[in-house]
Scaffold this motif. Structure first.
Motif, PDB file in Angstrom:
ATOM      1  N   LYS A   3      27.995   4.036   6.951  1.00 64.21           N
ATOM      2  CA  LYS A   3      28.941   4.903   8.193  1.00 64.21           C
ATOM      3  C   LYS A   3      30.057   5.953   8.026  1.00 64.21           C
ATOM      4  O   LYS A   3      30.550   5.488   6.623  1.00 64.21           O
ATOM      5  N   GLN A   4      29.924   7.569   8.268  1.00 60.87           N
ATOM      6  CA  GLN A   4      31.091   8.288   7.527  1.00 60.87           C
ATOM      7  C   GLN A   4      31.630   8.778   8.453  1.00 60.87           C
ATOM      8  O   GLN A   4      30.836   8.809   9.727  1.00 60.87           O
ATOM      9  N   ASP A   5      32.817   9.588   8.374  1.00 62.98           N
ATOM     10  CA  ASP A   5      33.032  10.811   9.234  1.00 62.98           C
ATOM     11  C   ASP A   5      32.899  11.822   9.154  1.00 62.98           C
ATOM     12  O   ASP A   5      31.752  11.868   8.220  1.00 62.98           O
ATOM     13  N   ASN A   6      32.459  13.123  10.009  1.00 63.57           N
ATOM     14  CA  ASN A   6      32.342  14.238   9.580  1.00 63.57           C
ATOM     15  C   ASN A   6      33.116  14.932   9.151  1.00 63.57           C
ATOM     16  O   ASN A   6      33.299  16.173   9.055  1.00 63.57           O
ATOM     17  N   HIS A  10      32.229  14.814   3.366  1.00 63.32           N
ATOM     18  CA  HIS A  10      31.024  14.214   3.555  1.00 63.32           C
ATOM     19  C   HIS A  10      29.948  14.840   4.077  1.00 63.32           C
ATOM     20  O   HIS A  10      29.027  14.435   4.134  1.00 63.32           O
ATOM     21  N   ASN A  11      30.205  15.956   4.820  1.00 60.78           N
ATOM     22  CA  ASN A  11      29.152  17.550   5.332  1.00 60.78           C
ATOM     23  C   ASN A  11      28.754  18.512   4.539  1.00 60.78           C
ATOM     24  O   ASN A  11      27.783  19.363   4.028  1.00 60.78           O
ATOM     25  N   THR A  15      26.539  15.614  -0.770  1.00 61.14           N
ATOM     26  CA  THR A  15      26.331  14.572   0.220  1.00 61.14           C
ATOM     27  C   THR A  15      25.456  14.840   0.347  1.00 61.14           C
ATOM     28  O   THR A  15      24.735  13.028   0.544  1.00 61.14           O
ATOM     29  N   LYS A  16      24.696  15.686   1.777  1.00 59.62           N
ATOM     30  CA  LYS A  16      23.027  15.122   2.359  1.00 59.62           C
ATOM     31  C   LYS A  16      22.423  15.014   1.867  1.00 59.62           C
ATOM     32  O   LYS A  16      21.684  13.715   1.462  1.00 59.62           O
ATOM     33  N   PHE A  19      22.234  11.471  -0.265  1.00 56.34           N
ATOM     34  CA  PHE A  19      21.615  10.571   1.177  1.00 56.34           C
ATOM     35  C   PHE A  19      19.925  10.385   0.965  1.00 56.34           C
ATOM     36  O   PHE A  19      19.906   9.768   1.815  1.00 56.34           O
ATOM     37  N   LEU A  26      22.174   7.145   7.756  1.00 53.92           N
ATOM     38  CA  LEU A  26      23.822   7.236   8.178  1.00 53.92           C
ATOM     39  C   LEU A  26      23.727   6.889   9.148  1.00 53.92           C
ATOM     40  O   LEU A  26      22.712   7.448  10.262  1.00 53.92           O
TER      41      LEU A  26
END
Length: 55
Positions: A3-6, A10-11, A15-16, A19, A26
């Motif tokens: 779980k992460q915020d936006n 993180h965007n 990073t994407k 993952f 996610l």
């Protein structure tokens, strides 16, 4: 499940991609959701109670 915020970091594409390449699931998170961390709300309340008389 991760779980992460936006937040912008993180965007980021890097990073994407990380993952996705590592098959990390996610948990979705709304872009402008309120802070739901109860301990932060508790400490805010405690600080207001302690200092409400200007001390």
């Amino acid at each position: 499940i991760f779980k992460q915020d936006n937040a912008a970091v993180h965007n980021a594409r890097l990073t994407k991609d990380f993952f996705q390449e590592n098959n990390v699931t996610l948990l979705g998170h709304p872009a402008c959701s309120p802070d739901l961390n109860p301990i932060e709300n508790f400490w805010g309340w405690m600080a207001r109670e302690v200092y409400k008389n200007g001390r």
